[in-house]
Design a protein around this motif. Sequence first.
Motif, PDB file in Angstrom:
ATOM      1  N   ASP A 112       0.804  -1.198   0.000  1.00  0.00           N
ATOM      2  CA  ASP A 112       0.000   0.000   0.000  1.00  0.00           C
ATOM      3  C   ASP A 112       0.849   1.265   0.000  1.00  0.00           C
ATOM      4  OD1 ASP A 112       0.683  -1.094   2.613  1.00  0.00           O
ATOM      5  OD2 ASP A 112      -0.375   0.662   3.454  1.00  0.00           O
ATOM      6  N   GLN A 113       2.165   1.151   0.364  1.00  0.00           N
ATOM      7  CA  GLN A 113       3.013   2.312   0.376  1.00  0.00           C
ATOM      8  C   GLN A 113       3.756   2.495  -0.944  1.00  0.00           C
ATOM      9  OE1 GLN A 113       5.581   2.211   3.775  1.00  0.00           O
ATOM     10  NE2 GLN A 113       3.898   2.147   5.248  1.00  0.00           N
ATOM     11  N   ALA A 114       3.681   1.518  -1.837  1.00  0.00           N
ATOM     12  CA  ALA A 114       4.426   1.585  -3.086  1.00  0.00           C
ATOM     13  C   ALA A 114       3.580   2.288  -4.140  1.00  0.00           C
ATOM     14  CB  ALA A 114       4.807   0.178  -3.538  1.00  0.00           C
ATOM     15  N   THR A 115       3.805   3.607  -4.321  1.00  0.00           N
ATOM     16  CA  THR A 115       2.973   4.381  -5.234  1.00  0.00           C
ATOM     17  C   THR A 115       3.776   4.998  -6.363  1.00  0.00           C
ATOM     18  OG1 THR A 115       3.231   6.327  -3.811  1.00  0.00           O
ATOM     19  CG2 THR A 115       1.308   4.919  -3.424  1.00  0.00           C
ATOM     20  N   ASP A 116       5.100   5.059  -6.254  1.00  0.00           N
ATOM     21  CA  ASP A 116       5.950   5.648  -7.272  1.00  0.00           C
ATOM     22  C   ASP A 116       6.281   4.590  -8.316  1.00  0.00           C
ATOM     23  OD1 ASP A 116       7.790   6.923  -8.810  1.00  0.00           O
ATOM     24  OD2 ASP A 116       9.277   7.216  -7.219  1.00  0.00           O
TER      25      ASP A 116
END
Length: 462
Positions: free
Chosen positions: A9-13
């Motif tokens: 959920d923190q991997a957005t880039d």
Amino acid sequence: MSTATDRPDQATDPAADARAIGRMRFGWYVNDWANAAFSASVLTVFLGPYLTSVADAAADAHGDVHPLGLSIRAGSFFPYTVSFSVLVSVAVMLVAGTVADRTGRHKELMCGFAFLGALATMGMFFLRDDRYLLGGLLLVAANICYAVSVALSYAFLPGLATADERDAISSKGWAVGYAGGGLLLIANLALFEGHGALGLAEGTSVRICLASAGLWWALFTLVPLFRLPSRAGAAPIAARQPADPGRPTAGSLRELAHTLRGMRRYPLTLLFLAGFLCYNDGIQTVVSQASLFGSEELGMGKTALIGAVLLVQIVAIGGALLLGRIASKYGAKRTILGSLVGWVATLALGYLMPAHQPVWFFGLACMIGLVLGGSQALSRSLFSHLIPAGREAEYFSVYKISDRGTSWMGPLVFGIAYQTTGSYRSAIISLLVFFVIGFAVLLRVPVRRAIEAVGNPVPERL
């Protein structure tokens, strides 16, 4: 060793995701590089003939050994031991898979079993004289650990590749594995050929080669230990179900029963698995017993055997990549079926092959290498589409029962055929039934419907 990539959920880039995927894929490839040493140097080349010679030294006047009070021919001890190790590994793999899926500690369990297997393999240095029981014990321990470790590594594939990428990624992993196994075989061949100049007895050089596979396995397992996330579904490509940290042991045993019952909801997945377990039993028996067949039936020396297996490793690199390309055009199922036809032709050649003719034996090695890597890599990627998300380790533990050197039906049939006929030619041709039945079962699997039934995206080509 938790990292940011452990939390999808923190991997957005997108750029960061691409770097993270590249890092994890590299670790996953190196894991194949690491464990291929055990498959190539131990199971395929050195241990079969050497353990058989140790058993021969302990045999009675009738050529029999008596483990646990049983009476078996010394020549059947190795295949029977492989078969027994798989029977034990079935339960261990299934429980380890449920523990991994429930706790999210796929990497820790995978590497832990790898290190234990490597330690057992290094212990084969002490296999000498008539200590065939020690050899059997170490083989059982190492093969169980190998099976569990590899099954858990397969669970990472769905998170490392999209549906349309999996055939290529899986094939590349197999190719890297064959490259690693082949590189160590080159070093072992140099050691074996030069053992006299080094002041070593032949048996000592073989024991060093066996131990070197364990050392190789342990050292390169450090790479996936630091490159892979703890949880198999933690890659940014696809978030999986979160791990449940509560009561891992008892809960996992309940999950195991639930998994076995739940698999009945996916009959098409079970149909594919039945076909795979059958034809891959044949593949793995050919691989694990090829050196025994070559030495005892065809009169090949150890140098020719090592050279042939090294040739298999080299050709298999190109074979895996080639069949991966063919699958991208014609689909994985059709390509696997074609490879099974190639396996039938390979067995026929082995049965008819004249003894003491290394050129023919090397030709057989080329045929094995051409179909070996691709048939297994594509089977792995195809099965990854047929399992429900969040259950990768459990389902791949079932899959691994008959993968890479851990088959049990094939070695059992091989051993019985030799026990009753005294001919390794009869033993090798007896494996034909596994490929024929596996082909017929796979032909009946409607792959698209099977993928849709478990709720996974359907790749463009099947």
